[in-house]
Design a protein around this motif. Structure first.
Motif, short mmCIF file in Angstrom:
data_model
loop_
_atom_site.label_atom_id
_atom_site.label_comp_id
_atom_site.label_asym_id
_atom_site.label_seq_id
_atom_site.Cartn_x
_atom_site.Cartn_y
_atom_site.Cartn_z
N GLU A 1 41.09 43.57 27.94
CA GLU A 1 40.26 43.28 29.10
C GLU A 1 39.62 44.52 29.71
N THR A 2 40.01 45.70 29.25
CA THR A 2 39.49 46.92 29.86
C THR A 2 38.20 47.41 29.22
N SER A 3 37.75 46.74 28.18
CA SER A 3 36.51 47.10 27.51
C SER A 3 35.57 45.92 27.65
N THR B 1 46.72 45.29 33.96
CA THR B 1 46.43 44.21 33.01
C THR B 1 47.44 44.27 31.86
N PRO B 2 47.95 43.12 31.47
CA PRO B 2 48.96 43.15 30.42
C PRO B 2 48.41 43.60 29.07
N ASN C 1 39.34 47.01 46.93
CA ASN C 1 39.00 45.58 46.80
C ASN C 1 39.25 45.08 45.39
N GLU C 2 38.89 45.92 44.43
CA GLU C 2 39.08 45.52 43.03
C GLU C 2 40.57 45.41 42.70
N LEU C 3 41.36 46.38 43.18
CA LEU C 3 42.79 46.34 42.90
C LEU C 3 43.43 45.14 43.59
N ALA C 4 42.87 44.76 44.77
CA ALA C 4 43.37 43.56 45.45
C ALA C 4 43.00 42.31 44.65
N GLU C 5 41.77 42.26 44.15
CA GLU C 5 41.35 41.13 43.30
C GLU C 5 42.29 40.97 42.09
N SER D 1 33.27 36.65 35.57
CA SER D 1 34.33 36.19 36.48
C SER D 1 34.87 37.35 37.30
N PRO D 2 35.38 37.05 38.50
CA PRO D 2 35.75 38.11 39.45
C PRO D 2 36.75 39.13 38.88
N ARG D 3 37.72 38.63 38.15
CA ARG D 3 38.73 39.53 37.60
C ARG D 3 38.11 40.52 36.61
N GLN D 4 37.24 40.02 35.75
CA GLN D 4 36.62 40.90 34.75
C GLN D 4 35.67 41.89 35.41
#
Ligand code: 4AD
Ligand code: MG
Length: 413
Positions: free
Chosen positions: A400-402, A395-396, A239-243, A107-110
């Motif tokens: 999700e960072t791994s 990210t809260p 772009n990623e930070l905008a996503e 998914s785009p966020r991941q």
């Protein structure tokens, strides 16, 4: 182009396929009157995540995602995907998503988070390479314990118990006496029974170690390093930070110098803000959050009481109840991303600390040797990769960072 279908829509005469190939997304158009009937009929077989190959003409189209559109002349199905693809465009619970982490990554966020992580990893290498640091890879199976947090252990042939490394630091110190300025970058393990939004049981740490560096030099390096990582993501991952809908104005503030707060002043500040903390306690996540409220960029809390910190930290000559150390706390509630210190370089003091902590002396003989053969002032720190990426991405939760995070209650997938 080859890739995976992400969205489909059709008017009956014109069909749109949005696909993902790993470098980005692309809209392709299939016009019934422009292709042979067998090509048109393949559209009906497509589902989300079907892997396909298309051929066609590329044309500029400002309305299309990515600014170009492909007019399809050929469409082949490479791999079908049943309609029960688990991740649908609706709200899913976190446990469900974590159970399907192998698919959730699509998914785009991941994707955006993994790209930011990659950028941070590359920036780390560049920062230290440009400054003449040598990367030294330290062992994961170890006999010496580095930190106080929980240990994973395993039987190691006739040598007794081996521990998964909690830190590469002790080996880094030996390497600094050989190479001057080094850093380690690898996975570290902590069997911490902490179900929080900032604890993993396996995480990556960057640990520079510098000869003839004191605690002040150490903090200067940290603020340059953290600012460099943030700047790099602002420059190259817009772009990623905008996503991720990250408020990047907050990251723009991250430039040296960072404020330095003595531990005692931090305790006074916390008590004023209603915390129950007493002098001598380590700072908890809530205390850190209260402190960072006061700042719009990272802040150092320095010189903690001895009993709150690890055995290897150098006693503070100005106040021997404390050690020469710092935690770098990230703003916006994130808290500790770095733990650093000047190391105890006095043989007798270090030996006494090892005994006080009840650590097995035979595992530290080599570490004490570093204080016997040409002891030297030196300092270093450890930056937690995932906590840093979580903060930069906003990210809260650290999970999700791994790509495949390891948490107390999660070993699969
Ligand atoms: O403060 P820590 O325990 O320091 C050390 O390990 C030192 N040996 C570093 C050094 O001086 N070379 O851990 C350093 C950083 C923390 O600030 C945090 O960012 C991260 O490692 N960290 C964790 N990240 C995710 N999950 C955990 N369970 C973590 N524990 C520490
Ligand atoms: Mg720490």
């Amino acid at each position: 182009m080859r890739g995976w279908v992400t969205h489909l829509r059709s008017s009956g005469k014109v069909a749109f396929i949005v696909m993902r190939d790993g470098t980005g997304t692309l809209q392709a158009v299939l016009v019934k009157s422009a292709v042979p009937p067998e090509i048109w009929s393949r559209f009906a077989e497509l589902t989300q995540e079907t892997s396909i190959s298309i051929t066609g003409d590329v044309r500029m189209d400002a309305r299309a995602p990515g600014g170009v559109e492909v007019g399809i002349s050929n469409l082949d199905i490479l791999g079908s995907s049943p309609i029960d693809y688990p991740i649908q465009p609706k709200e899913h619970g976190v446990d469900f998503l974590m159970d399907h982490r192998h698919l959730w990554l699509r998914s785009p966020r991941q994707q955006a988070i993994l790209r930011v992580r990659h950028e941070v990893e590359q920036a780390i290498q560049d920062f230290f390479y440009e400054r003449g640091f040598i990367r030294v890879d330290t062992p994961i199976l170890t006999a010496a314990i580095g930190e106080r947090s929980g240990l994973f252990s395993t039987e190691y042939f006739d040598e007794g118990t081996a521990y998964l490394a909690q830190t590469g630091q002790l080996y880094g110190e030996a390497a600094a006496a050989a190479l001057g300025r080094i850093y380690t970058f690898g996975p570290t393990f902590r069997a911490e029974k902490s179900k929080t939004r900032r604890h993993l049981t396996e995480f990556w740490m960057i640990e520079p170690e510098v000869a003839f560096f004191d605690s002040n030099d150490n903090m200067r390096l940290q603020e340059d390093f953290v600012s460099f990582l943030v700047r790099r993501c602002l420059d190259r991952r817009k772009n990623e930070l905008a996503e991720l809908e990250r408020d990047t104005s907050k990251l723009e503030n991250v430039v040296p110098p960072f404020a330095r707060l003595d531990y005692s002043d931090a305790v006074t500040l916390l008590q004023r803000k209603g915390s129950e903390i007493k002098w001598g306690d380590d700072l908890g996540a809530e205390d850190e959050a209260l402190i960072v409220e006061e700042y719009d960029k990272p802040v150092f809390v320095m010189n903690y009481p001895k009993e709150a910190k690890a055995f290897y930290m150098k006693e503070n000559p100005a106040d021997p109840r404390t050690v020469l150390c710092d935690d770098c706390l990230a703003p916006e509630g994130y808290g500790e991303i770095i733990g650093g210190s000047q190391r105890e370089d006095d043989y007798d003091k270090l030996l006494a600390r090892i005994k006080e902590e009840g650590l097995p002396l035979d595992a530290y003989g080599w570490y004490l040797d570093l204080r016997r053969y040409g002891t030297f002032e030196h300092s270093g720190f450890g930056l937690g990769l995932e906590r840093t990426v979580a903060w930069i991405c906003g990210t809260p939760h650290i999970r999700e960072t791994s790509a495949f995070p390891r948490l107390m209650n999660r070993l699969k997938p």
